[in-house]
Motif scaffolding. Structure first.
Motif, PDB file in Angstrom:
ATOM      1  N   ALA A 361      13.292  -7.964  -3.972  1.00 59.79           N
ATOM      2  CA  ALA A 361      14.375  -7.763  -3.003  1.00 59.79           C
ATOM      3  C   ALA A 361      13.747  -7.449  -1.647  1.00 59.79           C
ATOM      4  N   ILE A 362      13.455  -8.485  -0.879  1.00 63.21           N
ATOM      5  CA  ILE A 362      12.701  -8.353   0.364  1.00 63.21           C
ATOM      6  C   ILE A 362      13.636  -7.921   1.494  1.00 63.21           C
ATOM      7  N   ALA A 363      13.361  -6.747   2.048  1.00 67.66           N
ATOM      8  CA  ALA A 363      14.198  -6.182   3.113  1.00 67.66           C
ATOM      9  C   ALA A 363      13.794  -6.781   4.456  1.00 67.66           C
ATOM     10  N   PHE A 364      14.765  -7.365   5.135  1.00 67.50           N
ATOM     11  CA  PHE A 364      14.534  -8.116   6.370  1.00 67.50           C
ATOM     12  C   PHE A 364      14.522  -7.190   7.585  1.00 67.50           C
ATOM     13  N   LYS A 365      13.363  -7.069   8.230  1.00 64.69           N
ATOM     14  CA  LYS A 365      13.216  -6.353   9.501  1.00 64.69           C
ATOM     15  C   LYS A 365      13.805  -4.943   9.445  1.00 64.69           C
ATOM     16  N   GLN A 366      13.428  -4.167   8.428  1.00 65.90           N
ATOM     17  CA  GLN A 366      13.937  -2.809   8.308  1.00 65.90           C
ATOM     18  C   GLN A 366      12.770  -1.844   8.113  1.00 65.90           C
ATOM     19  N   SER A 367      12.991  -0.613   8.507  1.00 64.81           N
ATOM     20  CA  SER A 367      11.921   0.369   8.411  1.00 64.81           C
ATOM     21  C   SER A 367      11.865   0.939   6.991  1.00 64.81           C
ATOM     22  N   PRO A 368      10.654   1.204   6.474  1.00 67.67           N
ATOM     23  CA  PRO A 368      10.535   1.795   5.135  1.00 67.67           C
ATOM     24  C   PRO A 368      11.246   3.141   5.027  1.00 67.67           C
ATOM     25  N   GLU A 369      11.213   3.931   6.093  1.00 64.30           N
ATOM     26  CA  GLU A 369      11.853   5.248   6.058  1.00 64.30           C
ATOM     27  C   GLU A 369      13.352   5.119   5.827  1.00 64.30           C
ATOM     28  N   HIS A 370      13.977   4.229   6.567  1.00 64.64           N
ATOM     29  CA  HIS A 370      15.417   4.011   6.393  1.00 64.64           C
ATOM     30  C   HIS A 370      15.717   3.475   5.000  1.00 64.64           C
ATOM     31  N   LEU A 371      14.893   2.555   4.525  1.00 66.52           N
ATOM     32  CA  LEU A 371      15.126   1.944   3.211  1.00 66.52           C
ATOM     33  C   LEU A 371      15.000   2.955   2.082  1.00 66.52           C
ATOM     34  N   ARG A 372      13.995   3.831   2.172  1.00 63.55           N
ATOM     35  CA  ARG A 372      13.829   4.830   1.116  1.00 63.55           C
ATOM     36  C   ARG A 372      15.069   5.706   0.997  1.00 63.55           C
ATOM     37  N   GLU A 373      15.604   6.110   2.127  1.00 61.25           N
ATOM     38  CA  GLU A 373      16.817   6.939   2.100  1.00 61.25           C
ATOM     39  C   GLU A 373      17.993   6.138   1.555  1.00 61.25           C
ATOM     40  N   PHE A 374      18.108   4.892   1.983  1.00 61.83           N
ATOM     41  CA  PHE A 374      19.226   4.050   1.558  1.00 61.83           C
ATOM     42  C   PHE A 374      19.181   3.786   0.063  1.00 61.83           C
ATOM     43  N   MET A 375      18.000   3.509  -0.477  1.00 56.14           N
ATOM     44  CA  MET A 375      17.868   3.132  -1.877  1.00 56.14           C
ATOM     45  C   MET A 375      18.041   4.299  -2.843  1.00 56.14           C
ATOM     46  N   GLN A 376      18.166   5.495  -2.315  1.00 58.49           N
ATOM     47  CA  GLN A 376      18.429   6.640  -3.181  1.00 58.49           C
ATOM     48  C   GLN A 376      19.766   6.516  -3.904  1.00 58.49           C
ATOM     49  N   ASP A 377      20.649   5.700  -3.357  1.00 51.21           N
ATOM     50  CA  ASP A 377      21.965   5.506  -3.982  1.00 51.21           C
ATOM     51  C   ASP A 377      21.942   4.429  -5.057  1.00 51.21           C
ATOM     52  N   PHE A 378      20.769   3.814  -5.298  1.00 53.73           N
ATOM     53  CA  PHE A 378      20.680   2.723  -6.264  1.00 53.73           C
ATOM     54  C   PHE A 378      19.560   3.002  -7.251  1.00 53.73           C
ATOM     55  N   ASP A 379      19.799   2.630  -8.494  1.00 52.27           N
ATOM     56  CA  ASP A 379      18.793   2.758  -9.540  1.00 52.27           C
ATOM     57  C   ASP A 379      18.362   1.352  -9.930  1.00 52.27           C
ATOM     58  N   VAL A 380      17.251   0.899  -9.359  1.00 51.73           N
ATOM     59  CA  VAL A 380      16.800  -0.460  -9.616  1.00 51.73           C
ATOM     60  C   VAL A 380      15.375  -0.442 -10.164  1.00 51.73           C
ATOM     61  N   SER A 381      15.085  -1.431 -10.982  1.00 45.29           N
ATOM     62  CA  SER A 381      13.754  -1.535 -11.587  1.00 45.29           C
ATOM     63  C   SER A 381      12.845  -2.467 -10.804  1.00 45.29           C
ATOM     64  N   PHE A 382      13.415  -3.295  -9.935  1.00 45.32           N
ATOM     65  CA  PHE A 382      12.609  -4.281  -9.220  1.00 45.32           C
ATOM     66  C   PHE A 382      12.101  -3.709  -7.893  1.00 45.32           C
ATOM     67  N   PRO A 383      11.013  -4.261  -7.369  1.00 42.21           N
ATOM     68  CA  PRO A 383      10.442  -3.751  -6.121  1.00 42.21           C
ATOM     69  C   PRO A 383      11.266  -4.173  -4.900  1.00 42.21           C
ATOM     70  N   VAL A 384      11.132  -3.381  -3.844  1.00 43.28           N
ATOM     71  CA  VAL A 384      11.786  -3.674  -2.563  1.00 43.28           C
ATOM     72  C   VAL A 384      10.692  -3.809  -1.504  1.00 43.28           C
ATOM     73  N   PRO A 385      10.095  -4.989  -1.376  1.00 44.42           N
ATOM     74  CA  PRO A 385       9.094  -5.204  -0.338  1.00 44.42           C
ATOM     75  C   PRO A 385       9.749  -5.241   1.049  1.00 44.42           C
ATOM     76  N   VAL A 386       8.974  -4.905   2.063  1.00 48.27           N
ATOM     77  CA  VAL A 386       9.486  -4.869   3.433  1.00 48.27           C
ATOM     78  C   VAL A 386       8.882  -6.017   4.230  1.00 48.27           C
ATOM     79  N   ASP A 387       9.761  -6.809   4.840  1.00 45.23           N
ATOM     80  CA  ASP A 387       9.352  -7.917   5.711  1.00 45.23           C
ATOM     81  C   ASP A 387       9.601  -7.468   7.150  1.00 45.23           C
TER      82      ASP A 387
END
Length: 441
Positions: A361-387
């Motif tokens: 699940a490649i995150a488009f032009k987003q900061s890792p800090e914002h993504l980490r906080e956002f993904m706290q609401d989701f329980d996923v097994s797959f990686p979230v790479p940052v583009d």
């Protein structure tokens, strides 16, 4: 009684003083559209009392979503700098539903009639539009150009992150521009957010404008994405100095504060550019929007571009060339509702084939800090790479968000989708099982 009159008079005086300081906003007049009986309602935001009367006239064509606090705040800032702003919501004036298709199907008469009325004021005039409304704006300029003897009477257009494509093609295929791009030869200033969706297509778009004869100017707006000037929590009509708490962040606040001057500085550049008399022809085959492709679409198998990205756990991620299964390359962003909506069903699909299915699940032009906080609401097994710069999305020709690509064990893309879907349906499952060469249940 006298006390009440004094209070009322004092209240009127306060309003008058605010008007002198901030500029006046009033719903003044309408522009008729031919003999149809339709008309555009124009809201005027004037400079403060005492300002020079020969300031520029800015025709602000409201985005497809209508009047919003952000553009209204920028319009008032323009007025404080001496411009008169005419705010027009074409969709509202014509009682049209606010759909992407309706916006893209608008002909040039509404904006062209607005320009025709505006140049009678005898002032430097520029049209401002954003996103999908750029298409009817360019059509309006050409409509007016066909009817005028003085094409230089309009300085040109300022377009913010324009969406000039006929629609989203099958994911991975090249999108097609509306023919109005090739038929525009009046000058244009393009204000492009550095982190915008179409940033990587900017050079191709520039070439198309230049081939048509338009003097195209480009200003890159650093560190922000599309809609940076629209996402206000509340209007800021008196000043843009203290907007940090009501916009997305510090970069957005800087960009919004700079926007009025960016627009005003565009006017002399556009005015000095070439304004041809010749009206270019329109290709009738590229005037209508294309239907959006939904659901997984089979594509001609092609090699999947590899990538090297880092996920939110700090782990390197790339396609596995030796994987005997299906790998899904998904491009998404937190600001995209459809992207977020499909995450749970994507996880449910992954859980069905834990050893034969990989999802990136490649995150488009987003900061890792914002993504980490956002993904706290989701329980996923797959990686979230940052583009971070959108380079991988560009390799895949990802046009819409979300976009997903299904890579088979041969390393080639066999299916794609450029919209959000529910991933654990029978239809999707059947495609995955086919690619895994599993017999139907």
């Amino acid at each position: 009684m006298m006390w009440g009159v004094r209070v009322a008079w004092q209240g009127w005086l306060l309003v008058a003083l605010m008007v002198m300081m901030l500029g006046t906003a009033r719903a003044e007049f309408s522009v008729p559209l031919g003999d149809s009986g339709d008309q555009l309602d124009v809201r005027v935001i004037e400079p403060p009392q005492g300002a020079p009367e020969d300031g520029p006239l800015v025709l602000w064509v409201a985005n497809q979503y209508g009047d919003m606090a952000g553009p209204d705040s920028v319009a008032h800032a323009l007025a404080r700098r001496g411009a008169t702003v005419w705010m027009v919501d074409v969709m509202d004036s014509l009682f049209l539903p606010r759909s992407d298709v309706n916006v893209r199907e608008l002909d040039g008469e509404p904006v062209g009639s607005l320009i025709e009325r505006a140049i009678k004021e005898g002032r430097p005039t520029v049209v401002v539009a954003a996103d999908r409304m750029a298409v009817p704006t360019l059509r309006g300029m050409r409509w007016w150009q066909e009817r005028t003897d003085d094409p230089a009477a309009l300085t040109g257009a300022v377009l913010l992150f324009p969406s000039l494509y006929r629609g989203a093609p099958v994911a991975g295929e090249e999108p097609e521009l509306f023919s109005i791009v090739d038929a525009t030869n009046l000058p244009v200033m393009l204000l492009q957010p550095e982190r915008g969706v179409y940033r990587h297509r900017l050079l191709d778009l520039r070439e198309r404008f230049l081939e048509g004869g338009s003097d195209l100017f480009i200003k890159m707006i650093p560190e922000v994405r599309d809609y940076f000037h629209m996402e206000f929590e509340e209007p800021a009509l008196d000043s843009l100095d203290s907007i940090d708490d009501i916009v997305g962040g510090a970069a957005e606040a800087r960009a919004v504060r700079a926007l009025p001057d960016d627009i005003l500085r565009s006017i002399p550049l556009l005015a000095a550019a070439d304004h041809p008399d010749e009206v270019l022809p329109i290709d009738p085959d590229r005037t209508t929007p294309v239907d959006r492709q939904t659901g997984l679409q089979p594509v001609e198998p092609q090699e999947a571009p590899d990538f090297e990205l880092t996920d939110l756990e700090g782990n390197p991620q790339r396609l596995d060339p030796d994987f005997d299964g299906v790998q899904i390359v998904n491009f998404w962003a937190t600001w995209c509702p459809a992207c977020v909506e499909e995450i749970p069903s994507m996880e449910r699909l992954a859980s069905r084939y834990p050893d034969r299915l990989k999802i990136y699940a490649i995150a488009f032009k987003q900061s890792p800090e914002h993504l980490r906080e956002f993904m706290q609401d989701f329980d996923v097994s797959f990686p979230v790479p940052v583009d971070p710069d959108g380079e991988v999305a560009a390799k895949y020709d990802a046009f819409a968000f979300p976009s997903s690509f299904l890579v088979a064990a041969d390393g080639r893309i066999h299916y794609s989708v450029n919209a959000g879907i529910i991933w654990d349906t029978e239809e999707v499952d059947a495609i995955v099982r086919e690619m895994l060469e599993i017999e139907p249940e």
